[in-house]
Design an enzyme around this catalytic site. Structure first.
Site, PDB file in Angstrom:
ATOM      1  N   ARG A   1       0.842  -1.214   0.000  1.00 44.58           N
ATOM      2  CA  ARG A   1       0.000   0.000   0.000  1.00 44.58           C
ATOM      3  C   ARG A   1       0.870   1.255   0.000  1.00 44.58           C
ATOM      4  O   ARG A   1       0.486   2.287  -0.552  1.00 44.58           O
ATOM      5  CB  ARG A   1      -0.953   0.002   1.187  1.00 44.58           C
ATOM      6  CG  ARG A   1      -0.252  -0.060   2.534  1.00 44.58           C
ATOM      7  CD  ARG A   1      -1.230   0.006   3.670  1.00 44.58           C
ATOM      8  NE  ARG A   1      -0.578  -0.296   4.933  1.00 44.58           N
ATOM      9  CZ  ARG A   1      -0.997   0.128   6.107  1.00 44.58           C
ATOM     10  NH1 ARG A   1      -2.079   0.866   6.191  1.00 44.58           N
ATOM     11  NH2 ARG A   1      -0.367  -0.195   7.207  1.00 44.58           N
TER      12      ARG A   1
ATOM     13  N   SER B   1      -4.638   4.779   5.798  1.00 46.35           N
ATOM     14  CA  SER B   1      -4.461   3.374   5.419  1.00 46.35           C
ATOM     15  C   SER B   1      -4.017   3.225   3.971  1.00 46.35           C
ATOM     16  O   SER B   1      -3.337   2.277   3.625  1.00 46.35           O
ATOM     17  CB  SER B   1      -5.781   2.615   5.609  1.00 46.35           C
ATOM     18  OG  SER B   1      -6.191   2.687   6.951  1.00 46.35           O
TER      19      SER B   1
ATOM     20  N   GLU C   1     -19.097   4.275   0.173  1.00 49.75           N
ATOM     21  CA  GLU C   1     -18.352   3.713  -0.951  1.00 49.75           C
ATOM     22  C   GLU C   1     -19.162   3.705  -2.244  1.00 49.75           C
ATOM     23  O   GLU C   1     -18.618   3.925  -3.327  1.00 49.75           O
ATOM     24  CB  GLU C   1     -17.875   2.297  -0.618  1.00 49.75           C
ATOM     25  CG  GLU C   1     -16.843   2.232   0.500  1.00 49.75           C
ATOM     26  CD  GLU C   1     -17.450   2.242   1.898  1.00 49.75           C
ATOM     27  OE1 GLU C   1     -18.695   2.240   2.012  1.00 49.75           O
ATOM     28  OE2 GLU C   1     -16.691   2.250   2.886  1.00 49.75           O
TER      29      GLU C   1
ATOM     30  N   PHE D   1     -14.524  -3.224   0.763  1.00 50.49           N
ATOM     31  CA  PHE D   1     -15.532  -2.186   0.504  1.00 50.49           C
ATOM     32  C   PHE D   1     -15.417  -1.629  -0.910  1.00 50.49           C
ATOM     33  O   PHE D   1     -16.327  -0.980  -1.400  1.00 50.49           O
ATOM     34  CB  PHE D   1     -15.397  -1.084   1.548  1.00 50.49           C
ATOM     35  CG  PHE D   1     -15.290  -1.629   2.947  1.00 50.49           C
ATOM     36  CD1 PHE D   1     -16.219  -2.557   3.403  1.00 50.49           C
ATOM     37  CD2 PHE D   1     -14.245  -1.271   3.783  1.00 50.49           C
ATOM     38  CE1 PHE D   1     -16.108  -3.105   4.672  1.00 50.49           C
ATOM     39  CE2 PHE D   1     -14.130  -1.813   5.046  1.00 50.49           C
ATOM     40  CZ  PHE D   1     -15.063  -2.738   5.508  1.00 50.49           C
TER      41      PHE D   1
ATOM     42  N   HIS E   1      -5.491  -3.675   1.799  1.00 51.85           N
ATOM     43  CA  HIS E   1      -5.919  -4.605   2.844  1.00 51.85           C
ATOM     44  C   HIS E   1      -6.659  -5.810   2.271  1.00 51.85           C
ATOM     45  O   HIS E   1      -7.610  -6.319   2.851  1.00 51.85           O
ATOM     46  CB  HIS E   1      -6.793  -3.891   3.881  1.00 51.85           C
ATOM     47  CG  HIS E   1      -6.035  -2.905   4.716  1.00 51.85           C
ATOM     48  ND1 HIS E   1      -5.271  -1.893   4.157  1.00 51.85           N
ATOM     49  CD2 HIS E   1      -5.926  -2.749   6.059  1.00 51.85           C
ATOM     50  CE1 HIS E   1      -4.712  -1.182   5.119  1.00 51.85           C
ATOM     51  NE2 HIS E   1      -5.085  -1.660   6.275  1.00 51.85           N
TER      52      HIS E   1
ATOM     53  N   ASP F   1      -7.984  -7.597  12.260  1.00 46.40           N
ATOM     54  CA  ASP F   1      -9.393  -7.183  12.137  1.00 46.40           C
ATOM     55  C   ASP F   1     -10.329  -8.334  11.768  1.00 46.40           C
ATOM     56  O   ASP F   1     -11.540  -8.241  11.952  1.00 46.40           O
ATOM     57  CB  ASP F   1      -9.536  -6.053  11.115  1.00 46.40           C
ATOM     58  CG  ASP F   1      -9.177  -4.708  11.729  1.00 46.40           C
ATOM     59  OD1 ASP F   1      -8.931  -4.667  12.953  1.00 46.40           O
ATOM     60  OD2 ASP F   1      -9.138  -3.715  10.983  1.00 46.40           O
TER      61      ASP F   1
ATOM     62  N   ARG G   1      -1.610  -4.796   3.260  1.00 49.57           N
ATOM     63  CA  ARG G   1      -1.151  -4.108   4.453  1.00 49.57           C
ATOM     64  C   ARG G   1       0.196  -4.601   5.000  1.00 49.57           C
ATOM     65  O   ARG G   1       0.956  -3.800   5.557  1.00 49.57           O
ATOM     66  CB  ARG G   1      -2.220  -4.266   5.538  1.00 49.57           C
ATOM     67  CG  ARG G   1      -1.881  -3.566   6.819  1.00 49.57           C
ATOM     68  CD  ARG G   1      -2.886  -3.918   7.910  1.00 49.57           C
ATOM     69  NE  ARG G   1      -2.657  -3.140   9.096  1.00 49.57           N
ATOM     70  CZ  ARG G   1      -2.907  -3.562  10.332  1.00 49.57           C
ATOM     71  NH1 ARG G   1      -3.409  -4.766  10.520  1.00 49.57           N
ATOM     72  NH2 ARG G   1      -2.666  -2.799  11.366  1.00 49.57           N
TER      73      ARG G   1
END
Lengths: 317, 275
Positions: A13, A40, A61, A86, A112, A120, A170
């Site tokens: 990322r 992020s 989104e 998303f 991610h 998560d 990530r």
């Protein structure tokens, strides 16, 4: 066998963020959008230099994808960014209708992805995104392997006219590709030539495949390793050329075994060149909490698993 | 164009909408007839869009969120010279570009639409692009009242106000009927004006079949500087053909030969009254 080394580890990322930073300086039509995940997505350098060309959408989104398609009607090149979950499943209808079917020059850039976002857990660990995106007619799907390649891919897709899904992640992983590489969409990258088995890997799994190649070499097995950074359009020629030589295949991806890179390769094999294929992929499951290393181990996505799959594939020749 | 000229145009448009739906044995009759007066005023009075120069970066943009009433759009685009009207003989048939929902394969169409709830976001994006480039063009989008429960509309409504898009005008074709019944019964969105006002929009109501009111509203946008404008156009589904008016079955109904003939006769009478 070519040896790959690294001096640092970085997240892909951040490669995206670095690519956006450069694009901000190079291309005045590039606009970035984000759904509340600026940090992020590593967008801060782009935003700092181009505050007017950043559109914060908040956590909406569907609206972000619609805005992106609308921005193209005003001649912009929108980069819509959020977590892969998303950016795809949540907004599939918006992408299908307003981006893909409308053939809009929208770049959907998703961080991610996969299990390796870690703690998560399953809500955020999408393992179906490559499948959803590759099924859309006209959609280009790219999953680069390290920081440098992600940066190069980010810059390359701005010059390509059409919808693109760019997937990255990530975890910090070795940076082993060239900093000054030119990214060619749809062109597989020969990592290591070999004769006994073809290992086709994408994304984070490319480094695992390289390690697997070394482990196999120690056992006298000569593996060919190819980085399939572009899932669609798939470099069928490179795949077939390799399989002609090796006669068996391992596909490795941080994705559900259903609908990902492995299935794309299997289609090519079924049509042109029957050969045994072993999948290194998540076995039709959701993820859970854990460190990336723990999750890759549990769900069978490490160099060791690639080695085992390679031996199985060779045994089936 | 005067109100009377616009009224005559609308009779002509209605006749063509019915003709092509009747021939294709497919289409969205009621909604096309409810929104045609709005499209008439947009294309003949408001929009800075030229069929000879459609790629102009300065053109106004029109995005039809309620894509299913595409027959109204096709008929108007043909009359504005975007393509020969005879193309519409192929409406909704195999291998025709004139599909049952708008596509960019048809000249004059900005965006493929038809999955409801997309148009407002698309328009917000286009309006932001105009602001970024400091262009004067405006963005218009037509929404159905039945599609308002789509959540993406409200995401878009928030962002339009957040970005102070006074170059954006949304129009709701409020014909109060949708495929399952009255919008107030299916999923009530009233009071829709208060909702949009609360989201930061400037709102006006008009009779969506009154040319003077439609012109006056569009001439007044932006209703407030720094705010997106919403025109709530109160319309009648099936307007202009008495047996279709406010009748649910004409949402997707296709007239029989006899019904088609009756409708043409009624439109003929309307046209004579405007002579």
């Amino acid at each position: 066998m070519k040896k790959y080394t690294f001096t640092e580890k970085k997240d892909t990322r951040s490669g995206f963020g670095a690519g956006m930073h450069e694009l901000g300086q190079q291309n005045p039509n590039v606009v970035a959008l984000c759904a509340d995940l600026v940090g992020s997505l590593k967008l801060e350098p782009f935003i700092k230099e181009n505050p007017d060309r950043f559109i914060q959408c908040g956590i909406s989104e569907a609206n972000m994808i619609g805005l992106s398609a609308g921005l193209t009607i005003g001649g912009k090149i929108p980069f819509a960014t959020t977590f892969a979950n998303f950016a795809t499943g949540r907004v599939y209808d918006q992408i299908r209708q307003s981006v893909a079917y409308s053939n809009k020059n929208v770049k959907i850039c998703a961080s991610h992805a996969g299990l390796t976002l870690g703690e998560d857990g399953a809500t955020h660990q999408i393992l179906e995104d490559l499948g959803m995106m590759k099924m859309l007619p006209g959609m280009t799907v790219i999953n680069p392997c390290d920081y440098n390649q992600t940066k190069a891919a980010t810059i390359a897709i701005a010059d390509y006219e059409g919808p693109v899904y760019l997937r990255f992640g990530r975890p910090v992983i070795p940076v082993f590709t060239d900093a000054d590489q030119k990214f060619e969409i749809g062109k597989a990258w020969m990592v290591n030539e070999g004769t006994d088995v073809s290992i086709f890997a994408t994304g984070h799994m490319v480094w695992e495949a390289i390690q697997a190649g070394e482990m196999l070499e120690a056992e006298g097995i000569n593996a060919e390793i190819i980085n399939i950074h572009t899932i669609k359009p798939l470099d069928e020629e490179a795949i077939l050329k390799s399989v002609e030589k090796t006669g068996c295949v391992v596909s490795a991806e941080e994705h559900n075994r259903i609908g990902g890179l492995g299935d794309s390769i299997a289609q090519v094999l079924v049509k042109h060149k029957l050969a045994p294929q072993e999948y290194v992929a998540v076995d039709d499951s959701f993820g859970e909490s854990g460190t990336p290393a723990q999750l890759l181990e549990k769900y069978g996505l490490t160099a060791k698993h690639i080695v085992e799959a390679a031996k199985r594939a060779i045994a089936r020749k | 164009m005067s109100e009377k000229e616009l009224a005559r145009k609308s009779v002509e448009y209605r006749r063509k909408i019915l003709k092509y739906i009747y021939q294709a044995k497919a289409g969205h009759t009621g909604g096309s007839l409810s929104c045609i007066d709005i499209l008439n005023v947009l294309y003949n009075h408001v929009l800075n869009v030229d069929s000879a120069d459609f790629s102009s970066p300065d053109r106004d943009r029109y995005i039809q969120s309620k894509g299913h009433t595409v027959e109204a759009l096709y008929v108007v685009l043909a009359s504005k010279g975007f393509f020969p009207e005879s193309d519409l003989e192929t409406l909704c048939t195999y291998q025709s570009h004139y599909i049952g929902h708008p596509t960019r394969k048809v000249r004059g169409v900005e965006q493929n639409t038809g999955a409801l709830g997309h148009g407002l976001s698309l328009s917000v994006g286009t309006a932001i692009a105009g602001k970024l480039d400091k262009k004067d063009y405006r963005v218009f989008t037509l929404l159905g009242d039945g599609e308002l429960p789509e959540g993406s509309n409200w995401e878009a409504a928030l962002s339009a106000a957040h970005y102070k898009l006074d170059n954006l005008c949304a129009i709701i074709d409020k014909n109060s009927l949708q495929i399952s019944g009255a919008t107030s019964d299916v999923c009530n969105t009233d009071p829709v004006d208060a909702k949009f006002e609360a989201f930061g929009w400037a709102v006006r109501h008009v009779d969506g079949h009154d040319f003077e009111q439609l012109k006056a509203a569009f001439d007044a946008i932006p209703f407030e500087k720094g705010k997106p404008s919403l025109v709530i156009a109160h319309t009648i589904k099936g307007k202009g053909v008495s047996y279709m008016e406010s009748q649910l079955k004409w949402h997707h109904g296709v007239p029989s030969e006899e019904q088609y003939s009756d409708a043409l006769q009624e439109l003929g009478v309307a046209e004579e009254s405007l002579a």
